[in-house]
Design a protein around this motif. Sequence first.
Motif, PDB file in Angstrom:
ATOM      1  N   ARG A 132       0.833  -1.211   0.000  1.00 52.85           N
ATOM      2  CA  ARG A 132       0.000   0.000   0.000  1.00 52.85           C
ATOM      3  C   ARG A 132       0.864   1.257   0.000  1.00 52.85           C
ATOM      4  O   ARG A 132       0.569   2.238  -0.692  1.00 52.85           O
ATOM      5  N   CYS A 156      -6.042  -3.827  -3.217  1.00 53.31           N
ATOM      6  CA  CYS A 156      -6.534  -3.119  -2.031  1.00 53.31           C
ATOM      7  C   CYS A 156      -7.235  -1.857  -2.497  1.00 53.31           C
ATOM      8  O   CYS A 156      -7.423  -1.636  -3.699  1.00 53.31           O
ATOM      9  N   GLU A 208      -5.258  -9.041   1.828  1.00 53.95           N
ATOM     10  CA  GLU A 208      -5.281  -7.580   1.884  1.00 53.95           C
ATOM     11  C   GLU A 208      -4.873  -7.033   3.240  1.00 53.95           C
ATOM     12  O   GLU A 208      -4.592  -5.838   3.366  1.00 53.95           O
ATOM     13  N   GLU A 209      -4.828  -7.873   4.243  1.00 51.77           N
ATOM     14  CA  GLU A 209      -4.491  -7.419   5.582  1.00 51.77           C
ATOM     15  C   GLU A 209      -3.252  -8.154   6.088  1.00 51.77           C
ATOM     16  O   GLU A 209      -3.008  -9.316   5.742  1.00 51.77           O
ATOM     17  N   ASP A 210      -2.483  -7.465   6.934  1.00 57.24           N
ATOM     18  CA  ASP A 210      -1.340  -8.107   7.577  1.00 57.24           C
ATOM     19  C   ASP A 210      -1.844  -9.193   8.517  1.00 57.24           C
ATOM     20  O   ASP A 210      -2.910  -9.045   9.135  1.00 57.24           O
TER      21      ASP A 210
END
Length: 218
Positions: A132, A156, A208-210
């Motif tokens: 991102r 994202c 899309e997320e850690d």
Amino acid sequence: MKLGLISDIHGDPLALELAWSHLTVMGADRIVCAGDLVGYGPYPDRVVAFLEERQVASVRGNHDRWALERGLGVPDEYGGGPPSAATLRALAALPSHLLVADLDQIGVIVHGSPRSDMEFIQRRTHPPATLRADLRALDANLLVVGHTHEPMWFRCDRGLVVNPGSVVSMPVVKKSSRTFALVDLTERSVSFHDVESGERIPLDPWPEEDPAPPSKRS
């Protein structure tokens, strides 16, 4: 705009021609290359001539840079065919990055990463926050990379990060996905395809997320 993506050709004109042909039939409005035209394979001149004749823009990969650093007539330690003087001039003209635009959609093409042609973008080293941040720093909706020879994609709210993998099919390159990709800039969608057949290859996006840190027990 439908953007065809190829990368890491490594002196393999047959694989390049197949990928180009498939993308043309699929309706790609433009085809771009994420670098490494030479190295490993025996036909660097044919690869460069093909791209020039069909006006396929490319960035400079690390093997392209190494060919320039070696100079004319110096053997490639990776076994690649010797580039001619004309091919070296073409490699010298390649930029480190390319920009493509379709209305308000902006794409940036590099070889390794926006920082280095030697940086491998991999899941364990480049979490969602890093990807991102790269899209934000470039003010881009699409970041195209190569270098790893492995296809990947990440989507994202900022946009897409895509690696089409390597088109090369010669046995001189031990690691190759033998793939290319097609991106729809408007829809922010991507599909991956086999070089020989053109058939679509299913590939899940990176999360899309850690990942959540492990919980600590009291």
